[in-house]
Enzyme design. Structure first.
Site, PDB file in Angstrom:
ATOM      1  N   CYS A   2       0.794  -1.122   0.087  1.00 59.02           N
ATOM      2  CA  CYS A   2      -0.034  -0.162  -0.053  1.00 59.02           C
ATOM      3  C   CYS A   2       0.900   1.437  -0.008  1.00 59.02           C
ATOM      4  O   CYS A   2       2.114   1.146   0.169  1.00 59.02           O
ATOM      5  CB  CYS A   2      -0.965  -0.022   1.227  1.00 59.02           C
ATOM      6  SG  CYS A   2      -1.871  -1.439   1.564  1.00 59.02           S
ATOM      7  N   ARG A  27       1.774   1.306  -6.106  1.00 57.15           N
ATOM      8  CA  ARG A  27       1.918   0.244  -4.796  1.00 57.15           C
ATOM      9  C   ARG A  27       0.533  -0.143  -4.600  1.00 57.15           C
ATOM     10  O   ARG A  27       0.314  -1.203  -3.609  1.00 57.15           O
ATOM     11  CB  ARG A  27       2.380   1.224  -3.837  1.00 57.15           C
ATOM     12  CG  ARG A  27       3.925   1.464  -3.828  1.00 57.15           C
ATOM     13  CD  ARG A  27       4.329   2.426  -2.621  1.00 57.15           C
ATOM     14  NE  ARG A  27       4.395   1.472  -1.616  1.00 57.15           N
ATOM     15  CZ  ARG A  27       5.806   1.249  -1.168  1.00 57.15           C
ATOM     16  NH1 ARG A  27       6.801   1.575  -1.757  1.00 57.15           N
ATOM     17  NH2 ARG A  27       6.080   0.351  -0.017  1.00 57.15           N
ATOM     18  N   TRP A  75      -3.579  -1.964  -1.528  1.00 57.84           N
ATOM     19  CA  TRP A  75      -3.574  -3.262  -2.073  1.00 57.84           C
ATOM     20  C   TRP A  75      -4.349  -4.197  -0.926  1.00 57.84           C
ATOM     21  O   TRP A  75      -3.666  -4.285  -0.055  1.00 57.84           O
ATOM     22  CB  TRP A  75      -2.277  -3.643  -2.644  1.00 57.84           C
ATOM     23  CG  TRP A  75      -2.369  -4.851  -3.317  1.00 57.84           C
ATOM     24  CD1 TRP A  75      -2.324  -4.694  -4.640  1.00 57.84           C
ATOM     25  CD2 TRP A  75      -2.067  -6.107  -2.820  1.00 57.84           C
ATOM     26  NE1 TRP A  75      -2.244  -6.270  -5.041  1.00 57.84           N
ATOM     27  CE2 TRP A  75      -1.875  -6.815  -3.956  1.00 57.84           C
ATOM     28  CE3 TRP A  75      -1.769  -6.572  -1.434  1.00 57.84           C
ATOM     29  CZ2 TRP A  75      -1.634  -8.386  -3.912  1.00 57.84           C
ATOM     30  CZ3 TRP A  75      -1.505  -7.882  -1.317  1.00 57.84           C
ATOM     31  CH2 TRP A  75      -1.562  -8.997  -2.617  1.00 57.84           C
ATOM     32  N   ASN A 101       0.038   0.387   6.312  1.00 55.62           N
ATOM     33  CA  ASN A 101       0.813  -0.823   5.127  1.00 55.62           C
ATOM     34  C   ASN A 101       1.236  -1.929   5.843  1.00 55.62           C
ATOM     35  O   ASN A 101       2.323  -1.807   6.747  1.00 55.62           O
ATOM     36  CB  ASN A 101       1.744  -0.024   4.442  1.00 55.62           C
ATOM     37  CG  ASN A 101       2.408  -1.083   3.300  1.00 55.62           C
ATOM     38  OD1 ASN A 101       1.756  -2.039   2.906  1.00 55.62           O
ATOM     39  ND2 ASN A 101       3.511  -0.630   2.745  1.00 55.62           N
ATOM     40  N   GLY A 102       0.951  -2.929   5.434  1.00 52.04           N
ATOM     41  CA  GLY A 102       1.590  -4.367   6.198  1.00 52.04           C
ATOM     42  C   GLY A 102       0.457  -5.356   6.626  1.00 52.04           C
ATOM     43  O   GLY A 102      -0.710  -5.169   6.181  1.00 52.04           O
ATOM     44  N   GLU A 487      10.833 -15.080 -18.372  1.00 52.03           N
ATOM     45  CA  GLU A 487      10.806 -13.534 -18.013  1.00 52.03           C
ATOM     46  C   GLU A 487       9.651 -13.041 -19.116  1.00 52.03           C
ATOM     47  O   GLU A 487       8.644 -12.307 -18.677  1.00 52.03           O
ATOM     48  CB  GLU A 487      11.771 -12.706 -18.132  1.00 52.03           C
ATOM     49  CG  GLU A 487      11.521 -11.161 -17.972  1.00 52.03           C
ATOM     50  CD  GLU A 487      11.110 -10.498 -16.562  1.00 52.03           C
ATOM     51  OE1 GLU A 487      10.524  -9.440 -16.743  1.00 52.03           O
ATOM     52  OE2 GLU A 487      10.572 -11.584 -15.669  1.00 52.03           O
ATOM     53  N   LYS A 491       5.659 -11.484 -18.004  1.00 50.95           N
ATOM     54  CA  LYS A 491       5.270 -10.258 -18.542  1.00 50.95           C
ATOM     55  C   LYS A 491       3.828 -10.290 -19.246  1.00 50.95           C
ATOM     56  O   LYS A 491       3.134  -9.712 -18.969  1.00 50.95           O
ATOM     57  CB  LYS A 491       6.178  -9.624 -19.643  1.00 50.95           C
ATOM     58  CG  LYS A 491       7.691  -9.075 -18.925  1.00 50.95           C
ATOM     59  CD  LYS A 491       7.455  -7.740 -18.278  1.00 50.95           C
ATOM     60  CE  LYS A 491       7.356  -7.975 -16.710  1.00 50.95           C
ATOM     61  NZ  LYS A 491       8.322  -8.897 -15.816  1.00 50.95           N
ATOM     62  N   GLU A 494       1.216 -11.237 -16.539  1.00 50.63           N
ATOM     63  CA  GLU A 494       1.047 -10.045 -15.810  1.00 50.63           C
ATOM     64  C   GLU A 494      -0.093  -8.929 -16.335  1.00 50.63           C
ATOM     65  O   GLU A 494      -0.891  -8.572 -15.403  1.00 50.63           O
ATOM     66  CB  GLU A 494       2.435  -9.318 -15.362  1.00 50.63           C
ATOM     67  CG  GLU A 494       3.191 -10.140 -14.260  1.00 50.63           C
ATOM     68  CD  GLU A 494       4.496  -9.301 -14.169  1.00 50.63           C
ATOM     69  OE1 GLU A 494       4.961  -9.342 -12.775  1.00 50.63           O
ATOM     70  OE2 GLU A 494       4.982  -8.807 -15.049  1.00 50.63           O
ATOM     71  N   HIS A 510       8.825 -33.306 -22.686  1.00 47.22           N
ATOM     72  CA  HIS A 510       8.497 -33.946 -21.378  1.00 47.22           C
ATOM     73  C   HIS A 510       7.270 -33.471 -20.591  1.00 47.22           C
ATOM     74  O   HIS A 510       7.156 -33.410 -19.556  1.00 47.22           O
ATOM     75  CB  HIS A 510       9.741 -33.844 -20.330  1.00 47.22           C
ATOM     76  CG  HIS A 510      10.873 -34.543 -21.080  1.00 47.22           C
ATOM     77  ND1 HIS A 510      11.304 -35.871 -20.657  1.00 47.22           N
ATOM     78  CD2 HIS A 510      12.174 -33.899 -21.475  1.00 47.22           C
ATOM     79  CE1 HIS A 510      12.461 -36.169 -21.234  1.00 47.22           C
ATOM     80  NE2 HIS A 510      13.087 -34.842 -21.758  1.00 47.22           N
ATOM     81  N   LYS A 609       3.432  -3.170  -7.087  1.00 46.03           N
ATOM     82  CA  LYS A 609       4.756  -2.972  -7.373  1.00 46.03           C
ATOM     83  C   LYS A 609       5.679  -3.522  -6.363  1.00 46.03           C
ATOM     84  O   LYS A 609       6.539  -4.186  -7.000  1.00 46.03           O
ATOM     85  CB  LYS A 609       5.088  -1.363  -7.739  1.00 46.03           C
ATOM     86  CG  LYS A 609       6.387  -1.310  -8.147  1.00 46.03           C
ATOM     87  CD  LYS A 609       6.836  -1.829  -9.644  1.00 46.03           C
ATOM     88  CE  LYS A 609       8.067  -1.559 -10.394  1.00 46.03           C
ATOM     89  NZ  LYS A 609       8.171  -2.351 -11.664  1.00 46.03           N
TER      90      LYS A 609
END
Length: 614
Positions: A2, A27, A75, A101-102, A487, A491, A494, A510, A609
């Site tokens: 947050c 955030r 968030w 935040n937390g 990666e 992307k 996301e 496999h 983020k």
């Protein structure tokens, strides 16, 4: 995860708080709120579900006067996104307002005790429990706010960064942190408060980074006071933060993500500046010079990271093992911290984090330190928690990254790993002089080659329209390109919400090959390196099953270009530097597919983020 903002001074607080929330919206953007002590000494709390713009609409025609306030962009952890769960939270008497935040891990036990004493709760958050606990302690014991906060936090288990306002004390903000970042900005007769420096740098370059267990007493007209939970006072260390405000704006681009992709040539140049000399024949990292004996005598390197940083760590493993002949392990920080790892004083642990605040990575650092390991940090945010917790390290110096999906931070991390591996290898004499000079020279040319790749943007935007129908993607690569495949897949999922998976190309047989059909796009990193023939065989296997192949190939490729459905040509480079080149078209592909699908590229759903909670 947050975002926290606070202000106290002579200016109107609301515009500063709103601008700060917008700077911190990466955030968290489930909901937003603000608490202000008005000119009439009323404690007004306004909050709304959604983005900061929704909050602005909500407060229209409401009293936003006052020159003290706190604000929050959320968030969600405990409780779904809605206005009731948004911060700030009132205490029962509505004389206190708190942002947080937390995660308060023992909130359920505390809530049950408070309910037994008659307290009622309007939200399903852990945060409301904390503000009610502070009020209960304050009223029951007839204490001032600071003392009540200290006692309440002594009962709390978990992580927090908090700021509290009290209606009857319009000249004071109490703020505290544990395992969640909090920065105090010091201006002329004014103070600022934020989760990181981005909302502050417009007003002052003087900041104090609160340490775990510290409480800031921010009082109008007085010097900043910092105490701990036992009321022992310490002298705050004022640091200067340097940041270009232009880096926090989109600069004419439609999204931060595209801007940050396009910035990469300059960012990589900045990352190398002062580390690679003008003749491009030597790499110097001050951390290696200062701690050469510790690094060179390491029996093993252990890399801990999360998400994109973990992918950079895989490339770092390949580089260090190849150049330095030192065994390297790469661990998810979230797993490392909970599995009682075998770590001792002969190990070097490398912690990677763009924000420098990733909760799991920070916890992994503390665990490794407790076992006697030497800790090397690779971070982007100067002054953040991980650099302060490590013995030494290297900043990547790519500037603030606002887009939630990391781009320039990844290539910056890979660049630092390349320089670190080269520096160690030269000192250990595990690389020939000719090979060393060749790689350093080629690394210095990477920014120019990135610029060539970025010229493909319009073409990639056009071909991306073809793939908006897809529900699944597979990404394949071998050697240094396998982490690039991981990666690229990350992307895409996301920001476009298309399911995508990355695999080593040979592993396709496999299991994943069962998924291949005419509806399955397969992205293959197939640059001309030592494994080119092997990757060519993998592509032929895909085509035999009617898969659609998008190949990243070296300019002038005349073999795969005849087999693949689509080829994206990139400049030739050395195999160990291929990730810095091949990553860029994958970033552009994911970006443009998401744009074509109408997605919120910079703020994808459910993501934040900086992951500062478990």
């Amino acid at each position: 995860m947050c975002g926290i903002v606070g202000y106290i001074g002579k200016k109107s607080a609301y515009p500063i708080l709103i601008k700060g929330l917008k700077r911190l919206e990466y955030r968290g953007y489930d909901s937003a709120g603000v608490a202000l002590i008005s000119e009439q000494q009323q404690l007004n709390v306004y909050k709304a579900k959604g983005k900061v713009s929704e909050l602005e609409d909500f407060v229209e025609n409401k009293d936003i006067s006052g020159n003290i306030g706190i604000a929050h962009t959320r968030w969600a952890t405990h409780g779904e996104p809605c206005s009731a769960n948004a911060h700030p939270h009132y205490s029962s008497s509505e004389t206190l307002a708190l942002i947080h935040n937390g995660i308060i891990e023992n909130y359920a036990v505390l809530k049950e005790k408070l309910q037994a004493k008659g307290y009622e709760f309007k939200s399903s958050t852990d945060t409301e429990v904390l503000v009610q606990l502070i009020e209960y302690i304050k009223v029951t014991n007839n204490l001032d706010l600071l003392s009540a906060v200290q006692l309440a936090l002594n009962e709390v288990i978990g992580a927090y960064a908090i700021a509290v306002l009290e209606k009857d004390h319009p000249d004071e903000i109490i703020a505290a942190r544990k395992s969640s970042p909090l920065v105090v900005g010091i201006g002329e007769d004014e103070f600022f408060l934020a989760s990181d420096a981005t909302p502050i740098v417009e007003y002052t370059d003087k900041v104090v980074y609160l340490e775990d267990g510290e409480i800031a007493v921010i009082h109008r007209g007085k010097d900043l006071k910092v105490v701990n939970l036992n009321n022992v006072e310490s002298t705050p260390e004022v640091k200067q933060v340097v940041m270009n405000i232009g880096q926090l704006e989109k600069g004419g681009y439609p999204h931060f993500m595209l801007k940050e992709i396009m910035e990469q040539p300059d960012c990589i140049y900045d990352c190398m500046r002062g580390r690679i000399n003008v003749d491009a024949n030597n790499v110097v990292l001050s951390a290696v010079i200062d701690y050469k004996e510790k690094l060179l005598n390491a029996k093993r390197f252990v890399i801990v990271a999360c998400g994109t940083s973990w992918h950079a760590g895989l490339i770092g493993k390949h580089l260090i093992e190849s150049f330095c002949r030192i065994p390297v392990e790469v661990e998810y920080a979230s797993e490392f911290r909970y599995r009682d790892p075998v770590i001792d004083e002969t190990d070097v642990v490398i912690a990677i984090s763009q924000s420098g605040e990733t909760a799991d990575t920070l916890a992994a650092v503390e665990l490794a330190k407790s076992r006697g390991a030497f800790i090397y940090g690779i971070c982007n945010s100067v002054g953040s928690s991980i650099p302060r917790a490590t013995h030494t390290g290297s900043y990547i110096h790519v500037g603030p990254e606002i887009g939630v999906a990391s781009t320039k931070a990844f290539t910056g991390q890979v660049t630092v790993f390349t320089m670190l591996a080269l520096t160690l290898a030269k000192e250990k004499k595990t690389i020939s002089e000719d090979e060393y000079l060749k790689i350093v020279k080629e690394l210095s040319h990477i920014p120019e080659k990135m610029k060539e790749v970025l010229k493909l943007n319009d073409g990639i935007a056009e071909l991306s329209k073809i793939f908006t129908y897809a529900h699944n993607f597979i990404y394949l690569g071998r050697g240094y390109s396998y982490p690039v495949a991981l990666e690229g897949a990350l992307k895409l999922k996301e920001i476009s919400y298309i399911h995508a998976e990355g695999y080593p190309a040979a592993e396709m047989k496999h299991g994943p090959i069962a998924l291949i059909d005419a509806e399955m796009p397969v992205v293959v990193i197939a640059t001309q390196n030592g494994l080119y023939e092997k990757v060519l065989s993998n592509i032929q296997e895909i085509k035999a099953r009617k898969g659609k192949v998008i190949a990243i190939v070296t300019e002038g490729d005349e073999i795969i270009s005849k087999i693949a459905d689509i080829c994206i040509e990139v400049p030739a480079s050395m195999e160990c530097l291929d990730p810095l080149i091949a990553t860029v078209p994958l970033q552009l592909l994911s970006y443009h597919v998401a744009v074509c699908k109408g997605m919120d590229v910079d703020q994808p759903r459910n993501l934040a983020k900086s992951v500062t909670v478990e």
